[in-house]
Design an enzyme around this catalytic site. Structure first.
Site, PDB file in Angstrom:
ATOM      1  N   GLU A   1      58.211  41.502  40.483  1.00 32.77           N
ATOM      2  CA  GLU A   1      59.415  41.026  40.941  1.00 32.77           C
ATOM      3  C   GLU A   1      59.352  41.094  42.558  1.00 32.77           C
ATOM      4  OE1 GLU A   1      62.525  42.274  38.808  1.00 32.77           O
ATOM      5  OE2 GLU A   1      61.804  41.270  36.849  1.00 32.77           O
TER       6      GLU A   1
ATOM      7  N   ILE B   1      52.778  35.990  41.009  1.00 36.52           N
ATOM      8  CA  ILE B   1      52.112  35.349  39.776  1.00 36.52           C
ATOM      9  C   ILE B   1      50.665  34.709  39.889  1.00 36.52           C
ATOM     10  CG2 ILE B   1      52.688  34.252  37.503  1.00 36.52           C
ATOM     11  CD1 ILE B   1      54.166  36.820  38.359  1.00 36.52           C
ATOM     12  N   THR B   2      49.716  35.252  39.451  1.00 35.63           N
ATOM     13  CA  THR B   2      48.365  34.538  39.505  1.00 35.63           C
ATOM     14  C   THR B   2      48.368  33.455  38.601  1.00 35.63           C
ATOM     15  OG1 THR B   2      47.392  36.795  39.950  1.00 35.63           O
ATOM     16  CG2 THR B   2      46.049  35.058  39.087  1.00 35.63           C
TER      17      THR B   2
ATOM     18  N   ASP C   1      45.670  48.895  30.687  1.00 34.25           N
ATOM     19  CA  ASP C   1      44.538  49.704  30.165  1.00 34.25           C
ATOM     20  C   ASP C   1      43.157  49.038  29.829  1.00 34.25           C
ATOM     21  OD1 ASP C   1      45.973  52.068  30.581  1.00 34.25           O
ATOM     22  OD2 ASP C   1      46.604  52.156  28.568  1.00 34.25           O
TER      23      ASP C   1
ATOM     24  N   GLN D   1      18.737  54.992  61.704  1.00 36.70           N
ATOM     25  CA  GLN D   1      19.411  55.604  60.474  1.00 36.70           C
ATOM     26  C   GLN D   1      20.827  55.497  60.332  1.00 36.70           C
ATOM     27  OE1 GLN D   1      18.942  60.050  61.056  1.00 36.70           O
ATOM     28  NE2 GLN D   1      17.281  60.135  59.578  1.00 36.70           N
TER      29      GLN D   1
ATOM     30  N   GLN E   1      31.361  45.978  59.985  1.00 39.18           N
ATOM     31  CA  GLN E   1      30.711  46.951  61.041  1.00 39.18           C
ATOM     32  C   GLN E   1      29.339  46.650  61.325  1.00 39.18           C
ATOM     33  OE1 GLN E   1      32.977  48.551  62.659  1.00 39.18           O
ATOM     34  NE2 GLN E   1      31.479  49.641  63.910  1.00 39.18           N
TER      35      GLN E   1
ATOM     36  N   GLY F   1      28.809  43.756  63.001  1.00 36.05           N
ATOM     37  CA  GLY F   1      29.388  43.696  64.197  1.00 36.05           C
ATOM     38  C   GLY F   1      30.203  42.513  64.872  1.00 36.05           C
TER      39      GLY F   1
ATOM     40  N   GLU G   1      47.520  44.835  39.671  1.00 35.42           N
ATOM     41  CA  GLU G   1      47.280  45.535  38.593  1.00 35.42           C
ATOM     42  C   GLU G   1      47.496  47.110  38.812  1.00 35.42           C
ATOM     43  OE1 GLU G   1      44.824  44.142  35.615  1.00 35.42           O
ATOM     44  OE2 GLU G   1      44.396  42.211  36.554  1.00 35.42           O
TER      45      GLU G   1
ATOM     46  N   SER H   1      46.216  51.574  44.226  1.00 37.75           N
ATOM     47  CA  SER H   1      45.403  52.715  44.168  1.00 37.75           C
ATOM     48  C   SER H   1      46.337  54.027  44.025  1.00 37.75           C
ATOM     49  CB  SER H   1      44.491  52.897  45.340  1.00 37.75           C
ATOM     50  OG  SER H   1      43.476  51.930  45.343  1.00 37.75           O
TER      51      SER H   1
END
Lengths: 266, 385
Positions: B126, B156-157, B240, B279, B336, B339, B363, B366
């Site tokens: 909401e 709301i998807t 879940d 590297q 990155q 570039g 959902e 994190s």
């Protein structure tokens, strides 16, 4: 209508193919395998013909090692009804494949056999023709159609190979040099398919799940009475010559000169 | 322990991969640019079985295991996470019904999804209650045998396209917090249901996200999903089950980033050699690959657990949080490596970065995942397990 369709396990054209250092064959380690794309077009056409002429049945047949069952399952996952594997490990030449198919066909008695015009591994383009000869059946090779692959007919999944009203023949439009030719072939017949006949469908998830319940019968060439000892011997495999680096020419005159003297195209 | 995939799994991956390559990737950028809903892709995807994977077979679905489902979703998300979210939306709306609905509800509502290409939406968040699910204000008042629903749902998807909404609302007092929440299935054609404004989003722009407004919507017992006051539990159990899907979104984005970057690194030259020879670039690619592999393992483990009948919140949270954070990092690194080009829409990596951000938010953010994990750890320790 009973339709038999052939499906061959071939090297994936997206895999990087390397020739073995001793020149006997290609390096098969790390190569992916898949169904021959022309055969997938044949499967698609078989499914369209089946669905337009119910009740009908589509049988997918492969001649090859036990791994070829994967490609049969691919055909079943596209919607074919059952599979037959003529199991033979190692190299089987096109003639032996044709003779194995002949025996299967004599047993199954299909009304129509659909095949890819060639397999993209060795590009022989002979199995369909040999098979028609051995069976004494009519053949139409390189089946195509007038409508484009973006046309409404294609989107509606209409068959390009058309069954006659009396169901005694099929009309096949085939690709020839410089155009298209229309043939009527009496059934039973062999039809090999070209690239522009249709766009093969995806194996839908429901069909993938149904495919594992469909029967796949295994046959042995010996039991069929076919000697698969190759008549064709592979003498040497070599990669195409590496492309030489290009050159830059200073002007048009030099370009014309090079095209004439070096490339010999004008 | 066996990490190999069975025949069916390889085949469903092959179909999803081919569909992604041929149908999704060619149009993804354009749909993203204009925020266009992928109707055509949904129609074709529905026919192939890419939309209602976890709907049980009794109701016309495929009854895929979560493991099969995430394998398929990774492929779709490789092409476009916005389209991935769109195709997955029905599963999220269906899950509370699968877990707690009556036979009648399953037949009717799940049947609608599998009868023809149609949509349903999960309506929980909401304007003033996102992570704080228990703080929701949408209310349901009982009047005789009926319930009267009022409130606004946000983000709301598939909201504008859905025919029914799995809606969470407060039946009890605000002080009841999560104990006062109940789940209802709300058909869109009921009087008082309307679709509000569409969000203009940073990423996943092909996915439709909008407000759903309820004004004196009359509901009956037939709309009640699970028992009164059990809505919060249903919502959490749904998450879940659904959080491994977000990990699949993450693996899809990361694999795409890795593929684009390794290709670019062998083509782009700087200081006289391909940048992949440096590297500095190799280390970034290595980190990206490790994050992808680790997320994939967490995703497969969480999905496998669900297949074993264990609804394990902590496993799903590991996969979701680690996957989302990794995808954001990997997509940022992809920009990155590219570039200046990476920052433009000429190359696909900026979209990966925008799309990945949502994985850390929807959902359960994190941070919420870390709360789930942290609380589980403390609870287990307190219980002496």
């Amino acid at each position: 209508m009973k339709i038999l369709v052939t499906i061959k396990r071939v090297e994936d054209y997206e895999s990087k193919i390397k020739v073995k250092p001793d020149g006997t064959w290609i390096v098969t380690d790390g190569v992916n395998y898949r169904a021959n794309p022309f055969d997938e077009i044949a499967v698609e056409e078989a499914l369209r013909l089946r669905d337009a002429n119910m009740p009908s049945e589509v049988i997918a047949v492969s001649v090859g090692s036990e791994l070829s069952v994967n490609e049969i399952r691919s055909a079943l996952a596209m919607g074919a009804d059952k599979g037959i594997l003529v199991k033979q490990a190692g190299w089987v030449d096109s003639d032996a494949v044709a003779r194995c198919l002949q025996k299967v066909i004599e047993r199954e008695k299909p009304d129509l056999v659909l095949m890819g015009k060639q397999a993209v591994d060795v590009d022989d383009n002979v199995t369909g023709q040999l098979l028609a000869e051995y069976l004494g059946w009519g053949q139409a090779t390189f089946a195509s159609k007038h409508e484009s692959l973006e046309s409404a007919e294609e989107k509606a999944k209409k068959p390009g190979v058309k069954l006659a009203a009396d169901k005694a023949s099929v009309e096949v439009i085939r690709e020839i040099d410089g155009g298209l030719e229309t043939l009527s072939v009496k059934l039973p017949a062999i039809v090999t398919v070209d690239l522009r006949l249709n766009v093969p469908r995806y194996a839908s998830l429901p069909n993938i799940m149904k495919a594992k319940k469909k029967p796949v019968e295994e046959l042995d060439p010996k039991a069929l009475g076919v000697d698969v000892t190759p008549k064709v011997k592979v003498l040497k495999v070599e990669p195409p010559p590496a492309r030489a680096a290009g050159i830059k020419v200073p002007d048009v005159a030099a370009l014309v000169q090079k095209l004439h003297s070096d490339a010999k195209v004008i | 322990m066996d990490f190999s995939l069975n025949d069916d799994q390889q085949r469903l991956i092959a179909t999803a991969r081919k569909f992604t390559k041929e149908k999704i990737i060619p149009v993804a950028q354009k749909l993203d640019e204009h925020g266009t809903f992928p109707s055509e892709i949904c129609k074709e995807g529905w026919e192939l079985g890419l939309m209602n994977g976890e709907v049980p077979q009794e109701y016309g679905g495929l009854g895929l295991s979560t493991l099969d489902h995430v394998l398929m979703q990774e492929e779709i998300n490789f092409g476009c996470a916005g389209i991935g979210t769109t195709l997955a939306g029905n599963n999220l709306a269906a899950m509370p019904l699968i877990l707690a609905g009556t036979e009648e509800q399953k037949k009717n509502y799940l049947g609608q999804l599998t009868d023809s290409c149609s949509f349903a939406a999960y309506a929980c968040s909401e304007p003033d209650a996102g992570s704080d699910v228990a703080g929701m204000r949408t209310t349901v008042r009982k009047v005789g045998d009926e319930w009267i629903l009022n409130g606004i749902k946000r983000w709301i998807t598939n909201g504008a396209y859905a025919n029914w909404y799995t809606t969470f609302a407060r039946t009890g007092d605000a002080t009841d917090r999560h104990k006062g929440i109940t789940c209802f299935v709300v058909p869109r054609d009921l009087p008082g249901v309307s679709v509000g404004r569409k969000e203009d989003k940073l990423g996943q722009r092909a996915s439709n996200t909008c407000d759903i407004i309820y004004e004196d919507v009359k509901l009956t017992k037939a709309h009640l999903v699970g028992a009164e006051g059990q809505g919060f539990k249903v919502a959490m159990k749904t998450f879940d089950r659904s959080r491994p899907w977000i990990a699949a979104g993450a693996t899809g984005i990361m694999r795409r980033a890795l593929e684009e970057c390794t290709k670019y690194a062998t083509e782009r030259k700087a200081f006289g050699q391909a940048i992949g020879q440096f590297q500095a670039i190799q280390f970034m690619l290595a980190d990206m690959a490790m994050k992808y592999e680790a997320t994939r393992l967490l995703m497969l483990k969480a999905a496998w657990n669900i297949g074993q009948g264990k609804l394990d919140a902590i496993e799903s949270a590991y996969a979701k949080a680690f996957g989302a954070d990794s995808a954001m990092q990997v997509a940022t690194d992809a920009v990155q490596i590219f570039g200046g080009y990476g920052y433009t829409k000429e190359y696909p990596v900026e979209k990966l970065m925008r799309d990945a951000k949502l994985l850390q938010i929807y959902e359960g953010t994190s941070q919420i995942q870390r709360m789930v994990i942290g609380r589980s750890l403390i609870a287990a320790a307190s219980a002496g397990v």
